[in-house]
Design an enzyme around this catalytic site. Sequence first.
Site: not given
Ligand code: DAT
Ligand code: MG
Length: 149
Positions: A9, A49, A85, A102, A112, A115, A126
């Site tokens: 990212k 997303y 992951r 992370r 973080n 992705h 994707e």
């Molecule tokens: P991951 O990236 O671990 O698959 P995710 O798919 O639940 O996580 O969410 C996608 C991204 O969105 C994540 O990397 C960061 C952001 N995100 C997730 N939960 C969040 C939150 N509670 N507040 C802010 N950003 C968030």
């Molecule tokens: Mg995700």
Amino acid sequence: MERTFLMIKPDGVQRNLVGEIIQRLETKGFTLVGLKLMSVSRELAEQHYAVHKDKGFFAGLIEFITSGPVVAMVWEGEGIIASARKIIGATNPLSAEPGTIRGDFGVTVGRNLIHGSDGSDTAKEEIKLWFKDEELVSWQPTINPWIYE
Ligand code: DAT
Ligand code: MG
């Protein structure tokens, strides 16, 4: 052999972690099959997303992902989707184990660093969303007999 989509990212690029992150996957034994530094359009970010479009953090997430260059990658290897992951660590860097990307480099969930696809269906979707077929290179690392029995 499985393939997964990984994206460093904008924070990972700005913080000069591109080499470090690629090295972790390379030294694990996985194979890079696609790589590009790119700006992300709002349209691509929103498609990527889409599953989160009703969440409160969606707008901020799209702003962030489109805020600077990212490194989009496809990696290949046995069990790579789940393994990557694990290498990446938990979504919230404060909960992510030390030793994960992370866990070692991040502090907040909105920054973080990387992705990774979360399953075989999303990995396929994707990869198709981010890469054209001709941008992916199938190759056999000569080191593979020392990684796979
Ligand atoms: P991951 O990236 O671990 O698959 P995710 O798919 O639940 O996580 O969410 C996608 C991204 O969105 C994540 O990397 C960061 C952001 N995100 C997730 N939960 C969040 C939150 N509670 N507040 C802010 N950003 C968030
Ligand atoms: Mg995700």
